[in-house]
Design an enzyme around this catalytic site. Sequence first.
Site, PDB file in Angstrom:
ATOM      1  N   LYS A  28      18.623  -5.109 -25.008  1.00  0.00           N
ATOM      2  CA  LYS A  28      19.248  -3.850 -25.419  1.00  0.00           C
ATOM      3  C   LYS A  28      19.181  -3.703 -26.949  1.00  0.00           C
ATOM      4  CE  LYS A  28      20.904  -3.344 -21.166  1.00  0.00           C
ATOM      5  NZ  LYS A  28      20.230  -2.445 -20.229  1.00  0.00           N
ATOM      6  N   ASP A  98       8.044  -8.818 -17.799  1.00  0.00           N
ATOM      7  CA  ASP A  98       9.233  -8.788 -18.663  1.00  0.00           C
ATOM      8  C   ASP A  98       9.116  -7.728 -19.757  1.00  0.00           C
ATOM      9  OD1 ASP A  98      10.766 -10.871 -17.533  1.00  0.00           O
ATOM     10  OD2 ASP A  98       9.572 -12.392 -18.567  1.00  0.00           O
ATOM     11  N   HIS A 140       8.086 -14.649 -28.797  1.00  0.00           N
ATOM     12  CA  HIS A 140       7.172 -14.972 -27.688  1.00  0.00           C
ATOM     13  C   HIS A 140       5.824 -14.246 -27.764  1.00  0.00           C
ATOM     14  CE1 HIS A 140      10.353 -17.156 -25.725  1.00  0.00           C
ATOM     15  NE2 HIS A 140      11.100 -16.075 -25.547  1.00  0.00           N
ATOM     16  N   GLY A 148       7.910 -12.201 -22.643  1.00  0.00           N
ATOM     17  CA  GLY A 148       9.361 -12.383 -22.799  1.00  0.00           C
ATOM     18  C   GLY A 148      10.033 -11.349 -23.694  1.00  0.00           C
ATOM     19  N   ASP A 175      17.277 -19.805 -30.905  1.00  0.00           N
ATOM     20  CA  ASP A 175      17.317 -19.050 -29.640  1.00  0.00           C
ATOM     21  C   ASP A 175      17.314 -20.071 -28.487  1.00  0.00           C
ATOM     22  OD1 ASP A 175      16.007 -15.952 -28.854  1.00  0.00           O
ATOM     23  OD2 ASP A 175      15.876 -17.524 -27.316  1.00  0.00           O
ATOM     24  N   HIS A 177      15.668 -19.977 -25.902  1.00  0.00           N
ATOM     25  CA  HIS A 177      14.299 -20.097 -25.390  1.00  0.00           C
ATOM     26  C   HIS A 177      13.395 -20.770 -26.434  1.00  0.00           C
ATOM     27  CE1 HIS A 177      16.082 -16.676 -23.140  1.00  0.00           C
ATOM     28  NE2 HIS A 177      15.433 -17.232 -22.117  1.00  0.00           N
ATOM     29  N   ASP A 263      21.280 -15.836 -27.764  1.00  0.00           N
ATOM     30  CA  ASP A 263      21.407 -16.187 -26.351  1.00  0.00           C
ATOM     31  C   ASP A 263      21.755 -17.663 -26.165  1.00  0.00           C
ATOM     32  OD1 ASP A 263      18.935 -17.018 -27.221  1.00  0.00           O
ATOM     33  OD2 ASP A 263      17.770 -15.841 -25.793  1.00  0.00           O
ATOM     34  N   TYR A 302      22.016 -11.419 -25.012  1.00  0.00           N
ATOM     35  CA  TYR A 302      22.096 -10.461 -23.911  1.00  0.00           C
ATOM     36  C   TYR A 302      23.511 -10.083 -23.501  1.00  0.00           C
ATOM     37  CZ  TYR A 302      17.354 -11.742 -24.418  1.00  0.00           C
ATOM     38  OH  TYR A 302      16.141 -11.954 -25.003  1.00  0.00           O
TER      39      TYR A 302
HETATM   40  F1  V1D Z   1      16.692 -10.788 -15.794  1.00  0.00           F
HETATM   41  C1  V1D Z   1      15.737  -9.902 -16.025  1.00  0.00           C
HETATM   42  C2  V1D Z   1      15.898  -8.604 -15.595  1.00  0.00           C
HETATM   43  C3  V1D Z   1      14.919  -7.685 -15.815  1.00  0.00           C
HETATM   44  C4  V1D Z   1      13.763  -8.079 -16.461  1.00  0.00           C
HETATM   45  C5  V1D Z   1      13.623  -9.377 -16.897  1.00  0.00           C
HETATM   46  C6  V1D Z   1      14.607 -10.301 -16.685  1.00  0.00           C
HETATM   47  C7  V1D Z   1      14.451 -11.679 -17.140  1.00  0.00           C
HETATM   48  C8  V1D Z   1      15.383 -12.654 -17.312  1.00  0.00           C
HETATM   49  N1  V1D Z   1      14.778 -13.759 -17.769  1.00  0.00           N
HETATM   50  N2  V1D Z   1      13.290 -12.196 -17.555  1.00  0.00           N
HETATM   51  C9  V1D Z   1      13.506 -13.442 -17.937  1.00  0.00           C
HETATM   52  C10 V1D Z   1      12.465 -14.338 -18.492  1.00  0.00           C
HETATM   53  N3  V1D Z   1      11.265 -14.261 -17.725  1.00  0.00           N
HETATM   54  C11 V1D Z   1      11.009 -15.060 -16.675  1.00  0.00           C
HETATM   55  C12 V1D Z   1       9.673 -14.805 -16.057  1.00  0.00           C
HETATM   56  C13 V1D Z   1       9.596 -13.704 -15.095  1.00  0.00           C
HETATM   57  N4  V1D Z   1       9.232 -14.655 -14.030  1.00  0.00           N
HETATM   58  C14 V1D Z   1       8.051 -14.410 -13.344  1.00  0.00           C
HETATM   59  C15 V1D Z   1       9.295 -15.735 -14.975  1.00  0.00           C
HETATM   60  O1  V1D Z   1      11.808 -15.890 -16.308  1.00  0.00           O
HETATM   61  C16 V1D Z   1      12.099 -13.963 -19.923  1.00  0.00           C
HETATM   62  C17 V1D Z   1      13.154 -14.304 -20.911  1.00  0.00           C
HETATM   63  C18 V1D Z   1      12.784 -13.790 -22.273  1.00  0.00           C
HETATM   64  C19 V1D Z   1      13.704 -14.298 -23.349  1.00  0.00           C
HETATM   65  C20 V1D Z   1      13.405 -13.626 -24.657  1.00  0.00           C
HETATM   66  C21 V1D Z   1      14.088 -14.225 -25.862  1.00  0.00           C
HETATM   67  O2  V1D Z   1      15.475 -14.326 -25.657  1.00  0.00           O
HETATM   68  O3  V1D Z   1      13.638 -15.530 -26.105  1.00  0.00           O
HETATM   69  C22 V1D Z   1      13.826 -13.362 -27.070  1.00  0.00           C
HETATM   70  N5  V1D Z   1      13.800 -13.799 -28.254  1.00  0.00           N
HETATM   71  O4  V1D Z   1      13.529 -12.804 -29.108  1.00  0.00           O
HETATM   72  C23 V1D Z   1      13.422 -11.694 -28.434  1.00  0.00           C
HETATM   73  C24 V1D Z   1      13.594 -12.021 -27.119  1.00  0.00           C
HETATM   74 CA    CA Z   2      14.653 -21.938 -29.606  1.00  0.00          CA
END
Ligand code: V1D
Ligand code: CA
EC number: 3.5.1.98
Length: 443
Positions: A28, A98, A140, A148, A175, A177, A263, A302
């Site tokens: 967001k 994502d 990412h 991501g 972070d 991640h 996060d 988040y």
């Molecule tokens: F929960 C969700 C709802 C809608 C869309 C995406 C998500 C979600 C949650 N966690 N996506 C994730 C992570 N992706 C996966 C992959 C999708 N699967 C096939 C595996 O688990 C991505 C998390 C990204 C984190 C970003 C960050 O916090 O590191 C960031 N840092 O700077 C900006 C963002």
């Molecule tokens: Ca980190």
Amino acid sequence: MPESKQRVSYFYQPDVGHFYYGPSHPMKPHRIKMAHHLILSYGLYRKMEVYRSHPASPAEMSAFHSEDYINFLAKVTPDNLRGYSNQMQKFNVGEYTDCPVFDGLYEFTQLYTGASLDGAVKLNRGDCDVAVNWSGGLHHAKKSEASGFCYINDIVLAILELLKVHARVLYIDIDVHHGDGVEEAFYCTDRVMTFSLHKYGDFFPGTGHIKDTGAKEGTGYSVNVPLTSGMTDDAYEKIFKPVMDKIMEVFRPGAIVLQCGADSLTGDRLGCFNLSLKGHAECVRYTKSFGVPTLVLGGGGYTIRNVARCWAYETSVLLDTKLPDEIPYNDYYEYYAPDFKLHLTPEQRENLNTEASMESVRIDLLTQLSGLRGAPSVGMGEVPPDFETIRESTRENDERTEAREVRDGDGENDGGSGDDVRGRGRTKDGKGERKDHEAELAG
Ligand code: V1D
Ligand code: CA
């Protein structure tokens, strides 16, 4: 300039909070606007220089990203995406990834990236000691791929900017991640050390094993701290500080980039650590205490009320200013219900990072870092010899002057002999060794 007040420049573009990834998406951008309003309502604007940042141009982005990827991001919209299905797959963008295509996506990337570049340029000119961009930190993104929630990697671009002036840049990533995009970009160079703490094991992006330490010239310069759920303030500090001390001792960066993904806080919607604002911000305070020019960026986060709390508090830490725990009235006051307090109380739950596992990680990392000292290729007293080449590509005359000063070793904290009170060796001809990867870094 350790321990004394440092000059802080803050970069913000008022439109950056108006972009929307979609109703079920956890990212967001509005949280950046909330943090900005909290920062203003605490009166912190009086203690720093506040700048409206510029939107990054495609040419600026192309220092790292491929032109076909940038052109695609600039063209694709929610209305025309059906005509781009091949490229959407290739670049990992779209509804089932994502990284959705939303209204104004490209402009959003321009805004957060421009602010990080402005911060890096300001630091390079010596016009501030700390530059802040809470909209940046999208760690990412890859050269030709979104990942991501990240599309353009403002961090890699800012580090490339800092490398025009500084011989060595340290990247720190708190972070939850792994900072995979930044690690990958600099995996084969000893001019950038990456240090990421993250949840590891059945967690996105799946990289960041402790044994992933870099390759070629960069062997030993990627530092990974794999952690598990329930991480507390005390345990985090016990790993962060000794590793940081060793990094500063052996790597001696001329500049630092600190990604402050929120996060890793307790109660995050996607994260699983249990840090308070104080535990998270202790990394910011400790990094600042080394007095090295530092670019401070946002990242994930988040539970948006806590993201705003975190980044407002960390702005106050950078300004050596105490904040009352009572949230001041501001446009988003109702988000801070029911307590309307700044600080968070960690949850009563188990920290699955045991004393023994933390001790083992600490020993492994200190051993890795000790191995860098005196290694034949390290050459810590050197300034890269090819600033001549890099200077050709800089945009402004005063930056050219700075690069020349750095090469001559007259700049502050730049890796030249003048900023090392303990004294540092040079190669016999005073120029240092040429590194093969530097042409690639010059972009
Ligand atoms: F929960 C969700 C709802 C809608 C869309 C995406 C998500 C979600 C949650 N966690 N996506 C994730 C992570 N992706 C996966 C992959 C999708 N699967 C096939 C595996 O688990 C991505 C998390 C990204 C984190 C970003 C960050 O916090 O590191 C960031 N840092 O700077 C900006 C963002
Ligand atoms: Ca980190």
